[in-house]
Structure formats: C-alpha cells, structure tokens
Design a protein around this motif. Structure first.
Motif, PDB file in Angstrom:
ATOM      1  N   THR B 152     -27.184  24.323 -23.898  1.00 41.90           N
ATOM      2  CA  THR B 152     -26.725  23.077 -24.501  1.00 41.90           C
ATOM      3  C   THR B 152     -26.012  22.195 -23.473  1.00 41.90           C
ATOM      4  O   THR B 152     -25.350  21.235 -23.844  1.00 41.90           O
ATOM      5  N   GLY B 153     -26.085  22.568 -22.194  1.00 41.61           N
ATOM      6  CA  GLY B 153     -25.605  21.656 -21.163  1.00 41.61           C
ATOM      7  C   GLY B 153     -24.259  21.983 -20.550  1.00 41.61           C
ATOM      8  O   GLY B 153     -23.492  21.079 -20.213  1.00 41.61           O
ATOM      9  N   ASN B 154     -23.945  23.290 -20.394  1.00 40.18           N
ATOM     10  CA  ASN B 154     -22.763  23.711 -19.638  1.00 40.18           C
ATOM     11  C   ASN B 154     -21.441  23.446 -20.351  1.00 40.18           C
ATOM     12  O   ASN B 154     -20.585  22.721 -19.856  1.00 40.18           O
ATOM     13  N   GLN B 155     -21.311  24.048 -21.537  1.00 43.34           N
ATOM     14  CA  GLN B 155     -19.997  24.016 -22.182  1.00 43.34           C
ATOM     15  C   GLN B 155     -19.272  25.343 -21.929  1.00 43.34           C
ATOM     16  O   GLN B 155     -19.891  26.345 -21.625  1.00 43.34           O
ATOM     17  N   ARG B 156     -17.997  25.293 -22.093  1.00 42.00           N
ATOM     18  CA  ARG B 156     -17.140  26.453 -21.855  1.00 42.00           C
ATOM     19  C   ARG B 156     -17.404  27.564 -22.873  1.00 42.00           C
ATOM     20  O   ARG B 156     -17.628  27.309 -24.052  1.00 42.00           O
ATOM     21  N   SER B 157     -17.340  28.816 -22.432  1.00 45.65           N
ATOM     22  CA  SER B 157     -17.391  29.957 -23.348  1.00 45.65           C
ATOM     23  C   SER B 157     -16.257  30.902 -22.995  1.00 45.65           C
ATOM     24  O   SER B 157     -15.550  30.700 -22.003  1.00 45.65           O
ATOM     25  N   GLY B 158     -16.103  31.955 -23.797  1.00 44.92           N
ATOM     26  CA  GLY B 158     -15.107  32.987 -23.495  1.00 44.92           C
ATOM     27  C   GLY B 158     -15.470  33.759 -22.235  1.00 44.92           C
ATOM     28  O   GLY B 158     -14.676  34.550 -21.736  1.00 44.92           O
ATOM     29  N   GLY B 159     -16.657  33.520 -21.725  1.00 40.54           N
ATOM     30  CA  GLY B 159     -17.089  34.197 -20.505  1.00 40.54           C
ATOM     31  C   GLY B 159     -17.061  33.279 -19.290  1.00 40.54           C
ATOM     32  O   GLY B 159     -17.416  33.679 -18.183  1.00 40.54           O
ATOM     33  N   THR B 160     -16.643  32.043 -19.488  1.00 45.93           N
ATOM     34  CA  THR B 160     -16.541  31.108 -18.353  1.00 45.93           C
ATOM     35  C   THR B 160     -15.335  31.490 -17.498  1.00 45.93           C
ATOM     36  O   THR B 160     -14.259  31.758 -18.042  1.00 45.93           O
ATOM     37  N   PRO B 161     -15.493  31.526 -16.188  1.00 47.44           N
ATOM     38  CA  PRO B 161     -14.347  31.910 -15.351  1.00 47.44           C
ATOM     39  C   PRO B 161     -13.304  30.795 -15.241  1.00 47.44           C
ATOM     40  O   PRO B 161     -13.621  29.618 -15.396  1.00 47.44           O
ATOM     41  N   THR B 162     -12.099  31.210 -14.948  1.00 45.75           N
ATOM     42  CA  THR B 162     -10.992  30.270 -14.757  1.00 45.75           C
ATOM     43  C   THR B 162     -11.355  29.251 -13.678  1.00 45.75           C
ATOM     44  O   THR B 162     -11.887  29.621 -12.641  1.00 45.75           O
ATOM     45  N   GLY B 163     -11.103  28.007 -13.977  1.00 41.97           N
ATOM     46  CA  GLY B 163     -11.278  26.981 -12.951  1.00 41.97           C
ATOM     47  C   GLY B 163     -12.681  26.411 -12.852  1.00 41.97           C
ATOM     48  O   GLY B 163     -12.911  25.439 -12.145  1.00 41.97           O
ATOM     49  N   SER B 164     -13.616  27.012 -13.587  1.00 41.52           N
ATOM     50  CA  SER B 164     -14.977  26.496 -13.540  1.00 41.52           C
ATOM     51  C   SER B 164     -15.019  25.147 -14.254  1.00 41.52           C
ATOM     52  O   SER B 164     -14.313  24.916 -15.226  1.00 41.52           O
ATOM     53  N   ASN B 165     -15.868  24.268 -13.763  1.00 40.42           N
ATOM     54  CA  ASN B 165     -15.969  22.932 -14.356  1.00 40.42           C
ATOM     55  C   ASN B 165     -17.075  22.935 -15.419  1.00 40.42           C
ATOM     56  O   ASN B 165     -18.241  23.132 -15.114  1.00 40.42           O
ATOM     57  N   THR B 166     -16.689  22.753 -16.670  1.00 39.27           N
ATOM     58  CA  THR B 166     -17.677  22.665 -17.745  1.00 39.27           C
ATOM     59  C   THR B 166     -17.444  21.362 -18.495  1.00 39.27           C
ATOM     60  O   THR B 166     -16.409  20.721 -18.309  1.00 39.27           O
ATOM     61  N   THR B 167     -18.370  21.000 -19.375  1.00 40.62           N
ATOM     62  CA  THR B 167     -18.236  19.701 -20.051  1.00 40.62           C
ATOM     63  C   THR B 167     -17.181  19.726 -21.151  1.00 40.62           C
ATOM     64  O   THR B 167     -16.689  18.685 -21.551  1.00 40.62           O
ATOM     65  N   THR B 168     -16.840  20.912 -21.651  1.00 37.72           N
ATOM     66  CA  THR B 168     -15.810  20.967 -22.693  1.00 37.72           C
ATOM     67  C   THR B 168     -14.462  21.438 -22.158  1.00 37.72           C
ATOM     68  O   THR B 168     -13.474  21.440 -22.893  1.00 37.72           O
ATOM     69  N   ALA B 169     -14.438  21.884 -20.901  1.00 32.35           N
ATOM     70  CA  ALA B 169     -13.166  22.173 -20.235  1.00 32.35           C
ATOM     71  C   ALA B 169     -13.289  21.636 -18.812  1.00 32.35           C
ATOM     72  O   ALA B 169     -13.269  22.393 -17.847  1.00 32.35           O
TER      73      ALA B 169
END
Ligand SMILES: Cc1ncc(C[n+]2csc(CCOP(=O)(O)OP(=O)(O)O)c2C)c(N)n1
Ligand code: SF4
Ligand code: SF4
Ligand code: SF4
Ligand SMILES: [Mg+2]
Lengths: 394, 326, 102
Positions: B152-169
């Motif tokens: 869906t285009g790189n949104q944050r999940s509970g598996g996204t690492p700290t500091g990663s740039n996503t569209t919802t964080a």
C-alpha cells in the motif's frame, strides 16, 4: 402450522435441535466461537465431538473472524464445513462472509438472531442477519425449532448443489427459539446421512495434481464477471430450492417453500413477517377470524434470494398488506417492508401497505400488538410512507 | 543429509513449475519476497512434501495472482489480510478430517505453508497467528519481513525499524520517523507452547533450508521470520537484496536464532560484527534520519540496543539449554 | 488477450491454470541486461538460487553437475542480483539500449 407427530417428537430447545442436525450431517470441520444466544449450539456440538459421537474435527477458534476464515479454508480444501454465530460474532465475520460467497463455498451457518450492538444487548432481533443481506449468502428463516432443524439439513443440499455453490445462513430467533423448548421430530440418523450424501468437490485445494489458485487479485477486467456469476447462482438457488424441498418432503413429510401462506385463500388483509413471530401472527389470525375478519399471514422462509414472484402471487389484489420488521434501516424503510413494497410495484392490483417495526433488542411482541396492526389495515388507516412501531413507549 | 542448493539445482533445473512459484509474477525487480517463497518451497519439495500455500494480502499475494494469471503451481489460497493463519488452520484441519473419514489417503504428506508480510503478522494478523499456534495446527508460517506496509506504499508497521522513513511515520522536523522499537516477533511466537520459531536470512541459504526442514518435520506449528529486503521502499539498488540481508546479519540487526519449544539456540555466531551504521547507511530509507543533527545520538542508542539484545540472546541460549518445555 | 465473458470463466474467482503468469512477459520491464561470460563461470548455481524471477536457465551435464546456460530474457527484469551474488564476476549488466537493433 407444521404437522408434527407428537408421539415421535422430543421436547428440545432450538439450539439442541440445530446441534443435532449438525451431528447427523457430521461435517468434516466445524469452527466456532461462543456468543449468546448461539453458545449452546457450540456446546452441544463440542460434547458430540468429545464423546466421539461424530468424527468431525472441531476448531475452537479465538474469534468469529477466524471461525469464518477457517471454514473458508476448510471448504476450499474440499471439506464440508460449518459454523454458527449471532450478532456481534456475525458482524466480526462480515468481511469474510462476503469472501465465502464470492469464493462459492457451500458453508452452512445457523445464525441465532440477536440485536447488534450498540448498545450491547443479547436478545432477539434481525439486525444481525439484515446487515448481511447483500453478502451473497442464501438466507432462510425458521419459525419453529422443527424448522430450524429441518432447514439446517435442507440447506446442505441447496448450498452444495453444483449449480448453486453458495453459502447458506439458517436464521433462528435468539432465545425465543434457541432457548425455547418445543417438540421436534428428528429424522433417523441414516436418513439424514443419505439425504445430505457425500459433498461434491469443486476445485478442492487438496487436489495437488490439479493445483488451483483461490482468492486472486481481481480487478476491473474480471471482478464484474465474477459478480454476475454470483447473481446467476442466486437465480439457480431459486430454481432448485423447490426441488430440494420436495426431496426433503419425501424423507420427512414436511413441506417447505419460499413462503408459507396461512389462511390466505379469502384473506383481504395479510401480514408478512420473518421468523418466530409468525406463530403469534397465526394465533391472532385465528382469533380475528373467529370474529369474522378476513385476515391471513404470509411467512417468508427464504429472504435471499428474495422470492419476488411468490410474493406477488400471494399479495396481488389483497386490500392491504402489513409488513412486520424486526430490524430498522436508519434513514430508509425497514428491510422486509422495502423488499415487499418493491415487489408490489409490479402487481396488477396493488394493495395498500404499511410498515411496522417491532421487537428490537428482544422487546416482546404480544397478540394485541399484532391485532392493532391488523385493525389499522382493516380500518383503512395505513400510510405507505409512515413507519410505525409496535411495543414502543412514546 | 541436509538439503543444499546444488542438489536442488539438479532436481529442479529450470523447471520452476516443479518448485511451485514461476516466472511472470509482478513483484519489483530484486524483491526479496519471491526468493523467500522459492527457498521455502524448494526445501519442502526436496523433502517430499506436497505444499499447499496460503497468502495474506500484501505484495507477494497481489503481485503473484493478478487474475487471470497466477504464478503458483501448487495449490494456493488467499482469503484476506489478517487471517492467513486461521485460513490455513482450516485447510490443515480439513486434511486431517478427510484422512480420518477415509476420503483421502492417510499417507499424503502435505506441507501447509502460510506466507504473510509484517503487517499481516506483527499487526492485524497477530491474533489469528497466536490462535493457530496455540491450537497446535501443523502449519509452517513464513513471515517475509519487509518492515512496512509495502503493497500500500510504505506505511509504518509494528515491524518497521526505529528511524525508518515511512509515509505514516515520516521523518519530520520534530519527529525522527518511527520512534518505537520493532516488535520481537520471534520471541512472541516462540513464547507459545509447543512451537518452533526461528529467524532466517536469504543471505544464509544453508541456515534457511535447515530451519525450513526442521519446521516441516516439527510435530506442531512452526514460524520462520525471514528478512525480506524491499528494493523499492528500502531505497536500495535492485541488486542489493542479498548484500543488505548479509549486512543485517553481520551488524546484529537480524541475528539468526531459533526457539525450539522454549530452547534458544543462536544458529550463527559471526566472529566479528560490523557496526550497525553500515546496515543503516546502505539504505535510503534511513537517509532522512541520518541527515538529522541528532543522528549520532539515535544511531548510538540503536547500536546499544542490538548489542544488548545479542548478549541477551546468548544468555538465553545458555539458560534454556536442553530445557525443552513439553 | 481477448477478455472472456462471465459464462466462460470458472466460478469463485478460481484460477485453474497453474503458472499462467508465464504468459505475462516481465522481460519488457528490463533496463539492464545480464550477460554471462561462460569462460569465467564456475557453475556454482548462486545466480540460479537467488534470481527472484526464476529467469536463469540451467541444465545438468553428463557428470550430473548443474550447468549455467543463460537467461530467460522473456522474464528477466534486469535486477542485477545474479551479477551481485556471482562470486567470480561472470555476469555483467549492460544497458538495454545497447541491444536495440536486435
Ligand atoms: C482489513 C484490511 N485492512 C487494510 C487493508 C489494506 N492493505 C492491504 S495490504 C496492506 C499492507 C500489507 O503489508 P504487509 O503485511 O507488511 O505486506 P507487504 O505488502 O509489505 O508485503 C494493507 C494495509 C486490507 N486489505 N484489509
Ligand atoms: S514494494 Fe517492496 S516488497 Fe513490494 S514488490 Fe516491490 S520490492 Fe517487493
Ligand atoms: S553465479 Fe556466476 S559462477 Fe555461479 S553459476 Fe552464476 S554465472 Fe556462473
Ligand atoms: S538480472 Fe535479476 S531477473 Fe534477471 S536473471 Fe539476474 S537475477 Fe534474474
Ligand atoms: Mg510488509
């Protein structure tokens, strides 16, 4: 009312009747999650499994969403799979209810009708079933425990028919039927086994020689065609239901149809309803007929596919039709009323028609309410655009 | 003899249809997900299993089954996003029941394999997965962890690492991207009873195959979390899928270990580790973070975290040695 | 491909043609083309193992050793992963524009 041989029958609750239908069907897989008032069905069935009365594998899932997901998986694999639920459980399944139908998996699910939250309530109304009326499931409604038992068995054959391949909800009113004791005439186990037969497998996943893909991404170039197929399957269900009902009559002596007319021959005022309320309506029809009123009733056994032709056949030319709904559609007409009214658009002699919402959240419906609605009709006091309420405090 | 890829090449040659996933799928060039599917299926087939796969909604699912096409040559079912574990519970139970009813032969050796992304596993599908594991269904659940809702285009999940740039964080002027730490999903699943859970990386095929083998032969549910580089949203070159996976292992970002009925085992112990910054620097998704004035501070904290986690893993290995639960 | 009508397709959205995706040629996406130097190649099979698109063609020789043959350009998306994992740098990625005449 249905002829039940009291000598051959047993006094049971609707839940026990349905659980016994499931025992006799002996599906390969049952996945279910408890919710009042469906719970005793799951409990009875779990006991059958624990006692080795059935070979069924039961999946004690962690939610209704998973119950529906698991039966979709099991049915796609090639198993006969069943579940049962009520209200919030059905709402939680909602997403997968559609997927079961679009995947054309013949899952049979008793739904013990209960009011949807909120506020939370555990008693009967039809808001749960009505929220799924466009999901692509066949929806049957039982008036009695006998019917709940019979329709559960009959549903298997209808669902699995190769020209249908659609899931079926067998609706029975929460507490009123599920927990209410009535005489039920059970068929012998072998007779049910033979009637339901072995499931016909269509694209079973476990056929690794012929691997199929279930649930692809279906975009604008084919999704519409698949939906059209579902429309057609509902037409087939309408065509085949009388045949399946006839075969059921052969083994049971009990006759089912899309609708059940009650004292309609000369009736001028007809009440239409779903489920257990029909018993009360019949009582009132008898009572009012003694007083000389030409009243009758039309019970809807099959709500989806909607038997429009039958409804036109029975209601055309009557003086007035009163439709009782045990659910509301906020901002629009109540669902059964809307469907009946729409069916009557094509009638040559359109009756006057009135809408009555009753029994939400388990509110009692008593003969006086029904009589009142009939009297409105008889006195020419029906307004097509007015939704009235029975048993509501102002 | 453990399965090895030379032997696999001998068996499958260029016949991908015998593996189970074939050409013509529409995952991005260099995507890690099909490699994970391929590794898993080749191992299952090599061991004589008949795979039946289930997919959660996500990149691997949408890109392999665009109607009327399918890249699968093994039976495949996709139901929805959050329920692959429940769906496969149903499929597995159906097989068990059909065997019991005598409708399919007792000796059919199925491998029920669920594939799901991190969104479908850490977040929306966690309940269904926990239920499947708790009930003990013999299903291998493979998480391809691309660390975000990529389909869906790189949104944050509970598996996204700290500091990663996503569209919802997103990394903003005030908030430095995702501030929370990635869930320890293997520990969560490994904490259930009677389960085999492991991490895996495509950069270590032997370890990967061995874990799939162990999982498939395990008498109960199993779970493998495989790091799945997303060339598109990790902002890495299409060719870097393997090298970034390797860096993840070499920097303690993605330690290779397993939890077998409560017993921890670190399956690879590199003699030397690289600093975490090398893993971060290799990917564009960390670039906004690394260009912040407080980057050093954040990276140091993350380094500290992976160091401690590694020490903890070794301690757990020591503490749980031979102490199988069940 | 001519699209089919609703009476001509299987029910339930089921696809009953396994591996039909092969009819879709992802090779058209390619910007860089892998070229192998078989003189350098040691037939280690790493490119075959990693190719996300199953686009490496191999055979097995008389000694039962798998052999690198080349690429299935109908499917190869040109990711360059094969070149990256090749231990002896036997694969070179060249711009597609160099092959325009073909
Ligand atoms: C119930 C529900 N919510 C949201 C979505 C939209 N959705 C589809 S895939 C997806 C993200 C998938 O992420 P992940 O599981 O990590 O798989 P990936 O695409 O990254 O491989 C989302 C949010 C959905 N399909 N269903
Ligand atoms: S977005 Fe990422 S995970 Fe999805 S197909 Fe592309 S590379 Fe793979
Ligand atoms: S990776 Fe290189 S050496 Fe190995 S088979 Fe491929 S081209 Fe040959
Ligand atoms: S460039 Fe990518 S797709 Fe093409 S053969 Fe190499 S690894 Fe496969
Ligand atoms: Mg993801």
């Amino acid at each position: 009312m249905m002829n039940i041989d009291l000598k051959k029958s047993k006094a049971v609750t609707g839940a026990e009747a349905v659980a016994n239908a499931m025992r006799q069907i002996e599906p390969h897989v049952v996945a279910a999650y408890p919710i009042t008032p469906q719970t005793p069905i799951v409990e009875y069935f779990a006991k059958f499994v624990a006692d080795g009365v059935v070979r069924t594998e039961m999946i004690p899932v962690e939610s209704e969403h998973s119950a529906m997901s698991a039966v979709v998986g099991a049915a796609a694999a090639g198993a006969r799979a069943m579940t049962a639920t009520s209200a919030n459980g059905l709402a939680l399944m909602h997403e997968i209810v559609y997927i079961a139908a679009s995947s054309r998996l013949p899952i049979v699910m008793p739904v013990v009708n209960r009011a949807l939250s909120g506020p939370i309530n555990i008693h009967c109304d039809h808001s749960d079933a009505m929220a799924e009326r466009d999901s692509g499931w066949i929806q049957l409604f039982a008036e009695t425990n006998q019917e709940a038992y019979d329709l559960t068995i009959l549903a298997i054959r209808l669902a699995e028919h190769e020209d249908v391949r659609l899931p079926v909800m067998v609706n029975l009113d929460g507490f009123i039927l599920s927990h209410g004791v009535e005489p039920v005439e059970f068929l012998p186990d072998e007779v049910v086994k033979e009637f339901v037969g072995k499931p016909k497998r269509v694209y079973p996943l476990l056929d690794t020689e012929n691997p199929v893909t279930y649930g692809p991404l279906d975009l604008y170039d084919y999704y519409f065609e698949h939906k059209r197929q579902q429309v057609e399957a509902m037409e087939h269900a309408k065509k085949l239901f009388p045949k399946v009902a006839e075969e059921f009559e052969k083994i049971s002596g009990r006759k089912y149809d899309f609708v059940e007319p009650y004292k309609l021959d000369d009736a001028e005022y007809v009440m239409v309803a779903l489920g257990s309320t029909n018993s009360t309506i019949k009582y009132v029809v008898d009572w009012m007929r003694e007083e000389g009123f030409k009243v009758g009733a039309l019970k809807i056994w099959m709500f989806r596919p909607f038997p429009k032709e039958k409804i036109q056949y029975y209601l055309n030319g009557r003086k007035a039709v009163v439709v009782l709904d045990r659910s509301a559609s906020f901002g629009a007409e109540a669902p059964l009323y809307e469907a009946i009214k729409s069916a009557l658009y094509e009638a040559t002699i359109r009756p006057r028609i009135g809408s009555y919402v009753y029994g939400l959240g388990g509110r009692d419906i008593v003969p006086e309410h029904i009589r009142k609605a009939f009297m409105d009709a008889i006195e020419g006091n029906l307004l097509v655009d007015e939704q009235r309420y029975l048993g509501l405090r102002e | 003899m453990p399965v090895n890829y030379i032997d696999m090449a001998r068996t499958f040659k260029s016949n991908a249809e015998q593996v189970g996933i074939v050409q013509g799928h529409r995952l991005c060039p260099g995507c890690g997900a099909p490699i994970i599917a391929k590794f898993t299926l080749m191992t299952a087939k090599k061991l004589g299993f008949e795979p039946v796969v289930g997919l959660a909604t996500g990149c691997l699912e949408v890109s392999t089954t665009i109607y009327p096409y399918t890249a699968w040559t093994v039976p495949y079912i996709h139901n929805a996003f959050e329920n692959v574990a429940a769906t496969m519970s149903g499929v597995e139970t159906a097989a068990k029941s059909l065997k019991k009813f005598g409708e399919i032969p007792e000796d059919r050796k199925f491998a029920f394999i669920a594939f799901a992304g991190d969104g479908g596993t850490y977040d929306i599908g966690l309940q269904s997965l926990s239920g499947m594991v708790e009930r003990g269904h013999k299903v291998l659940y493979v998480l391809y962890d691309n660390e975000g809702y990529m389909n869906t285009g790189n949104q944050r999940s509970g598996g996204t690492p700290t500091g990663s740039n996503t569209t919802t964080a997103p990394v903003g002027k005030v908030i430095p991207g995702k501030v929370q730490i990635k869930k320890s999903i293997v520990d969560i699943i490994g904490a259930h009873e009677g389960v085999y859970a492991a991490t895996a990386s495509i950069s270590d095929p032997a370890d990967f195959f061995a874990k799939v083998e162990k999982a498939l032969n395990f008498d109960g549910p199993s779970f493998i979390a495989a790091l799945s580089p997303c060339t598109r949203f990790w902002r890495i070159p299409d060719s870097a899928t393997n090298s970034v996976s390797k860096l993840a292992v070499e920097t303690k970002y993605w330690p290779l270990y397993e939890i077998d009925r409560g017993v921890y085992r670190v399956t690879r112990k590199p003699r030397q580790f690289k600093p975490l910054i090398e893993f971060l620097k290799a990917q564009g998704r960390f670039k906004p973070l690394l260009s912040r004035p407080d980057a050093d501070e954040i990276v140091n904290k993350l380094q500290e975290y992976v160091d401690k986690r590694w020490e903890r893993l070794l301690a757990l290995e020591e503490a749980t040695k031979d102490k199988y639960l069940r | 491909m001519a699209l089919k009508g609703w009476k001509e397709i299987p029910i339930g959205g089921v696809i009953d043609e396994p591996g039909k995706s092969r009819e879709y040629h992802t090779g058209t996406w390619r910007v860089l083309r892998p070229i192998v130097d078989l003189d350098k190649c040691t037939h280690c099979m790493l490119c075959w193992l990693y190719c996300p698109d199953m686009a490496i063609e191999i055979t097995v020789n008389e000694k039962n050793r798998p052999q690198m043959v080349g690429f299935m350009y109908d499917y190869c998306k040109g990711c360059g992963l094969c070149a990256d994992v090749c231990p002896v740098n036997a694969i070179e990625m060249k711009p597609e524009t160099e092959f325009l005449e073909e």
